[in-house]
Enzyme design. Structure first.
Site, short mmCIF file in Angstrom:
data_model
loop_
_atom_site.label_atom_id
_atom_site.label_comp_id
_atom_site.label_asym_id
_atom_site.label_seq_id
_atom_site.Cartn_x
_atom_site.Cartn_y
_atom_site.Cartn_z
CG HIS A 18 -1.93 -1.04 1.32
ND1 HIS A 18 -2.06 -1.86 2.41
CD2 HIS A 18 -2.90 -1.44 0.45
CE1 HIS A 18 -3.05 -2.70 2.21
NE2 HIS A 18 -3.58 -2.49 1.03
CE LYS A 42 -12.70 -11.63 5.00
NZ LYS A 42 -11.59 -12.51 4.65
NE ARG A 91 -2.81 -7.12 -4.68
CZ ARG A 91 -3.59 -7.33 -3.66
NH1 ARG A 91 -3.08 -7.70 -2.51
NH2 ARG A 91 -4.89 -7.19 -3.78
CB SER A 129 -4.25 -6.63 4.33
OG SER A 129 -3.85 -5.35 3.93
P1 ADP Z 1 -9.80 -3.68 -0.76
O1 ADP Z 1 -10.58 -4.43 0.26
O2 ADP Z 1 -10.49 -2.44 -1.26
O3 ADP Z 1 -9.22 -4.51 -1.86
P2 ADP Z 1 -7.10 -3.51 0.28
O4 ADP Z 1 -6.65 -2.77 1.48
O5 ADP Z 1 -6.92 -4.98 0.26
O6 ADP Z 1 -8.59 -3.08 0.10
O7 ADP Z 1 -6.37 -2.92 -0.99
C1 ADP Z 1 -6.54 -1.59 -1.38
C2 ADP Z 1 -5.90 -1.39 -2.75
O8 ADP Z 1 -4.50 -1.61 -2.64
C3 ADP Z 1 -6.39 -2.34 -3.83
O9 ADP Z 1 -6.41 -1.66 -5.05
C4 ADP Z 1 -5.34 -3.42 -3.85
O10 ADP Z 1 -5.25 -4.03 -5.12
C5 ADP Z 1 -4.11 -2.61 -3.56
N1 ADP Z 1 -3.04 -3.39 -2.97
C6 ADP Z 1 -3.06 -4.15 -1.86
N2 ADP Z 1 -1.87 -4.74 -1.63
C7 ADP Z 1 -1.07 -4.34 -2.65
C8 ADP Z 1 0.27 -4.63 -3.03
N3 ADP Z 1 1.04 -5.44 -2.34
N4 ADP Z 1 0.73 -4.04 -4.14
C9 ADP Z 1 -0.06 -3.23 -4.87
N5 ADP Z 1 -1.32 -2.94 -4.60
C10 ADP Z 1 -1.83 -3.49 -3.50
#
Ligand code: ADP
Length: 160
Positions: A18, A42, A91, A129
């Protein structure tokens, strides 16, 4: 004109992936609003306030970043914030299906809203995450994947 971008997500918790996306988006926008979603399917590990506080701590060296929580429609939140750009990270190909649907829906809701997809550094592409939570839960070393404050917060959660 100030170019404002919105980077929405759950950030449960914020990872180095992030962080990488936020820092890259600062090359495209003057200001980036990291928007932490209230609505989750969730129950999250970290409460909304904790997720916001961790992001603020991790990004405290970036004066052009603001961290806010939001509830409801992203398109509306973006409009209220004066943003025309939504940032999302891509990703793997597996992200594409959901992400493209969401981008099209958001543009349907607000034709002036564009979604910009950014790819993280190669070594962060496998990070999520949920994986970080799982490693922390099993007492593995999450040091390479998260900021030290997040590592500490994860330890505290799973020690409880
Ligand atoms: P959501 O539940 O909206 O997917 P996340 O917190 O999992 O929320 O992710 C927010 C954004 O960050 C999404 O666009 C996700 O693809 C991106 N993201 C999460 N981890 C990574 C990573 N390691 N590299 C690039 N983008 C990421």
């Amino acid at each position: 004109m100030t170019r404002i971008a919105i980077y929405p997500g759950s950030f449960d918790p914020v990872t180095r992936g992030h962080e990488d996306i936020v820092r890259r988006s600062l090359h495209l926008a003057d200001k980036v609003v990291v928007a932490v979603a209230v609505n989750l399917e969730k129950a999250p590990l970290f409460a909304l306030e904790e997720r916001v506080a961790l992001l603020q701590e991790v990004l405290r060296d970036e004066p052009r970043v603001e961290v806010r929580s939001f509830d409801g429609l992203l398109a509306e939140f973006a409009r209220d914030a004066g943003a025309r750009m939504v940032i999302r990270g891509l990703r793997a190909v597996s992200d594409f299906d959901y992400e493209s649907q969401m981008a099209l829906m958001n543009r349907e809701l607000d034709p002036e809203l564009e979604t910009v997809f950014l790819v993280p550094a190669l070594h962060l592409t496998y990070l999520s995450s949920s994986l970080v939570r799982e490693v922390a839960r099993l007492d593995g070393d999450v040091g390479p994947f998260v900021h030290p404050v997040v590592e500490k917060a994860l330890k505290a959660k799973y020690a409880a």
